[in-house]
Design a protein around this motif. Sequence first.
Motif, PDB file in Angstrom:
ATOM      1  N   TYR A 157      23.302   3.940  13.842  1.00 23.90           N
ATOM      2  CA  TYR A 157      24.410   3.886  12.882  1.00 23.90           C
ATOM      3  C   TYR A 157      24.600   5.215  12.170  1.00 23.90           C
ATOM      4  CZ  TYR A 157      24.926  -1.170  13.259  1.00 23.90           C
ATOM      5  OH  TYR A 157      25.173  -2.439  13.704  1.00 23.90           O
ATOM      6  N   GLU A 158      23.612   6.115  12.291  1.00 20.58           N
ATOM      7  CA  GLU A 158      23.747   7.392  11.566  1.00 20.58           C
ATOM      8  C   GLU A 158      23.894   8.548  12.544  1.00 20.58           C
ATOM      9  OE1 GLU A 158      19.963   6.894   9.243  1.00 20.58           O
ATOM     10  OE2 GLU A 158      21.329   7.351   7.604  1.00 20.58           O
ATOM     11  N   ASP A 159      24.043   8.205  13.830  1.00 24.27           N
ATOM     12  CA  ASP A 159      23.997   9.251  14.853  1.00 24.27           C
ATOM     13  C   ASP A 159      25.297   9.263  15.643  1.00 24.27           C
ATOM     14  OD1 ASP A 159      21.433  10.507  16.951  1.00 24.27           O
ATOM     15  OD2 ASP A 159      23.584  10.529  17.401  1.00 24.27           O
ATOM     16  N   ASP A 160      26.079  10.335  15.457  1.00 26.68           N
ATOM     17  CA  ASP A 160      27.331  10.414  16.231  1.00 26.68           C
ATOM     18  C   ASP A 160      27.206  11.401  17.394  1.00 26.68           C
ATOM     19  OD1 ASP A 160      29.061  12.502  13.725  1.00 26.68           O
ATOM     20  OD2 ASP A 160      27.412  12.940  15.114  1.00 26.68           O
ATOM     21  N   GLY A 161      25.994  11.929  17.596  1.00 30.46           N
ATOM     22  CA  GLY A 161      25.755  12.807  18.746  1.00 30.46           C
ATOM     23  C   GLY A 161      26.250  14.228  18.577  1.00 30.46           C
ATOM     24  N   ASN A 162      26.866  14.536  17.424  1.00 31.71           N
ATOM     25  CA  ASN A 162      27.383  15.896  17.217  1.00 31.71           C
ATOM     26  C   ASN A 162      26.292  16.828  16.686  1.00 31.71           C
ATOM     27  OD1 ASN A 162      30.307  15.695  17.856  1.00 31.71           O
ATOM     28  ND2 ASN A 162      30.244  14.122  16.263  1.00 31.71           N
TER      29      ASN A 162
END
Length: 300
Positions: A157-162
């Motif tokens: 939920y805190e990881d957008d991969g950017n």
Amino acid sequence: MTTAQQNFTLTADPLSLDRIRSILTRLEDTIIFSLIERAQFAHNPKIYRRGEFEELQSTGFKGSWLDWFLKETESFHAKARRYTSPDEYPFTDPSELPAPLLKGPGIPAILYPNNINANASILSFYTRAIIPRITRQATLSLAAAKRAKGITGDDEYEDDGNYGSAAVIDVEVLQAISKRVHYGKFVSESKFRDDPAAFIPHILNPNRAALDALITKPEVERKLLQRLRKKADLYALNFAPDGEPIDDATTRKIDVDGVVELYEHYIIPLTKEVEVDYLLMRLEGLSKVEIDALASSKKA
Ligand SMILES: C=C(O[C@@H]1C=C(C(=O)O)C=C[C@H]1O)C(=O)O
């Protein structure tokens, strides 16, 4: 003479308190706008933890993803002689940075020789307290979008991969905060030269509280926080195509309270710590005769 040298030597007075304060004021904009850019991405906590990227560990590098971005960026900048300037301090251990490519005279020694580097404290409060706060909106939006798709898991939920985009901006923010905090050395040199006799007794008999009281200007701090809130309120606004501000708290580009608290609880206190640390070492290597001469001079 290089541009950097000219910047310091052609400036009317590099230690004018008004000039230094105008630089601190300009850095407010740099820091706010960099935080607005960082707030576009989720927290991505893994980039601040060691051992999270096997590909990185396999190169033998032992730090976090962000530590790696700092070392690679600062290694290139070190070759361009960035860290010979008295207003630039690396987060990477200087012994791990390459020597400057550029030869010739560096920047004139405006400050008293010192090894004060507060970047470890800056990195700690930035990753532990500021990032989670500043990225909260983007993280909540990401979590809602992932839940809607049935994706579960904490870090998910805190990881957008950017990871790259977030770290590039983190380096920009950290460099701006570092410059701002270490300008405390210029402030202290300016205040010391203006009235050496006021500071010398509390340096010879080290007294941090007395030195802190001498360098603290409550009215300057109060006006700074007032100005900062005004700027953050304005810069946080989105504007409609017709130029009208969008009055909707959920679309604010930055957490304004978070920006003000960054300064009030972290940046200003650490700047003053640097000011006092600098004053405490200001007489190192001077003889009694030299110190007495300083004490009897009004403007060194
Ligand atoms: C930077 C200065 O010294 C102190 C630190 C300040 C800050 O970090 O913003 C502001 C005023 C002083 O308490 C100054 O006098 O301008």
